[in-house]
Design an enzyme around this catalytic site. Sequence first.
Site, short mmCIF file in Angstrom:
data_model
loop_
_atom_site.label_atom_id
_atom_site.label_comp_id
_atom_site.label_asym_id
_atom_site.label_seq_id
_atom_site.Cartn_x
_atom_site.Cartn_y
_atom_site.Cartn_z
N ASP A 97 0.82 -1.22 0.00
CA ASP A 97 0.00 0.00 0.00
C ASP A 97 0.85 1.27 0.00
O ASP A 97 2.06 1.22 0.19
CB ASP A 97 -0.98 -0.01 1.20
CG ASP A 97 -0.33 -0.57 2.47
OD1 ASP A 97 0.89 -0.54 2.58
OD2 ASP A 97 -1.08 -1.05 3.34
N ASN A 156 -8.01 -2.95 13.90
CA ASN A 156 -9.39 -3.17 13.45
C ASN A 156 -9.49 -4.37 12.50
O ASN A 156 -10.51 -4.59 11.87
CB ASN A 156 -9.94 -1.91 12.76
CG ASN A 156 -9.14 -1.53 11.51
OD1 ASN A 156 -8.21 -2.23 11.13
ND2 ASN A 156 -9.52 -0.43 10.90
N HIS A 196 -7.60 -4.83 9.76
CA HIS A 196 -7.26 -4.59 8.35
C HIS A 196 -5.99 -5.33 7.94
O HIS A 196 -5.12 -5.60 8.77
CB HIS A 196 -7.18 -3.09 8.02
CG HIS A 196 -6.00 -2.35 8.53
ND1 HIS A 196 -6.03 -1.01 8.85
CD2 HIS A 196 -4.73 -2.73 8.78
CE1 HIS A 196 -4.84 -0.61 9.25
NE2 HIS A 196 -4.02 -1.64 9.22
N GLU A 204 -9.84 -1.86 4.93
CA GLU A 204 -10.50 -1.55 6.21
C GLU A 204 -11.80 -2.34 6.35
O GLU A 204 -12.34 -2.83 5.34
CB GLU A 204 -10.81 -0.04 6.26
CG GLU A 204 -9.60 0.87 6.10
CD GLU A 204 -8.72 0.96 7.35
OE1 GLU A 204 -8.70 0.01 8.16
OE2 GLU A 204 -8.03 1.98 7.49
#
Length: 255
Positions: A70, A139, A141, A146
């Site tokens: 990313d 979370n 990810h 996400e």
Amino acid sequence: MNNPKMILVKHTAEFARQAADIFADTLRKKPDCLLGLATGTTPLPLYRELIARYRRGELDFSRARTANLDEYLGLAPNDVQSYSHFMNENLFDHINIKRENILLLNGMAKNAEAECRRYENTIHDWGGVDLQLLGIGQNGHIGFNEPADAFILQTHLIKLAEDTRRANAKLFKALHEVPTQALTLGCGTIFAARKILLLAAGQNKAEILARAFYGTVTPQVPASLLQLHPDVTIIADEQAGEEIRKHLLLEDRAM
Ligand code: F6R
């Protein structure tokens, strides 16, 4: 459902050694392999270990290729906060990888969609990812996929979750400097990797790690998709492995 291979380690040195062994094995079997790489604080001990092994003449990256997961949208490759810069500083500048064999997303691309397509096509042309390194967000990810209502399969532009921006603010001067969008490999492209190595370190990863691998497979916890992958290894340090250890003990008792 496939059982991921869990390696729970006590010390950072062991964490780095075990992960580097998996990289070394992939490079030995296929010197021109495509390595999928991650940024963040978790892989840093691994990158230091890979550099040390390269310096000792134990590893050769001359034919290897890499593709990162990313990049923040709006940051140029030479921006000190960009993931391109992170990778140069923490790995690429210290090993014998060829520049033309490094694939990175361009955070300054005028046309994000075209940039994502270029990325997917290059990974495809390079024969797909042999070993995908991942961290995990608090979370759930992976990459910057996400929590969402559906798994997004291909490389795409994403709005970063606020908790991700807060977590990543540790590497910026202030929260408002953390970009709000990023380009990320999709869940499908990550899943297509032949082998996956997920690293987790620290107490703040313990709960999500257990949810991802012992909970329901759901795009609300993107890492949970990895439960369906046939070749996943997880290396967790003592703190991150705390909840996983409880599940492993229960499984042992049930046998
Ligand atoms: C990084 C990435 C992220 C991180 C995750 C954990 O390229 O894709 O998914 O792996 O946010 O980050 P750290 O390791 O900083 O806790």
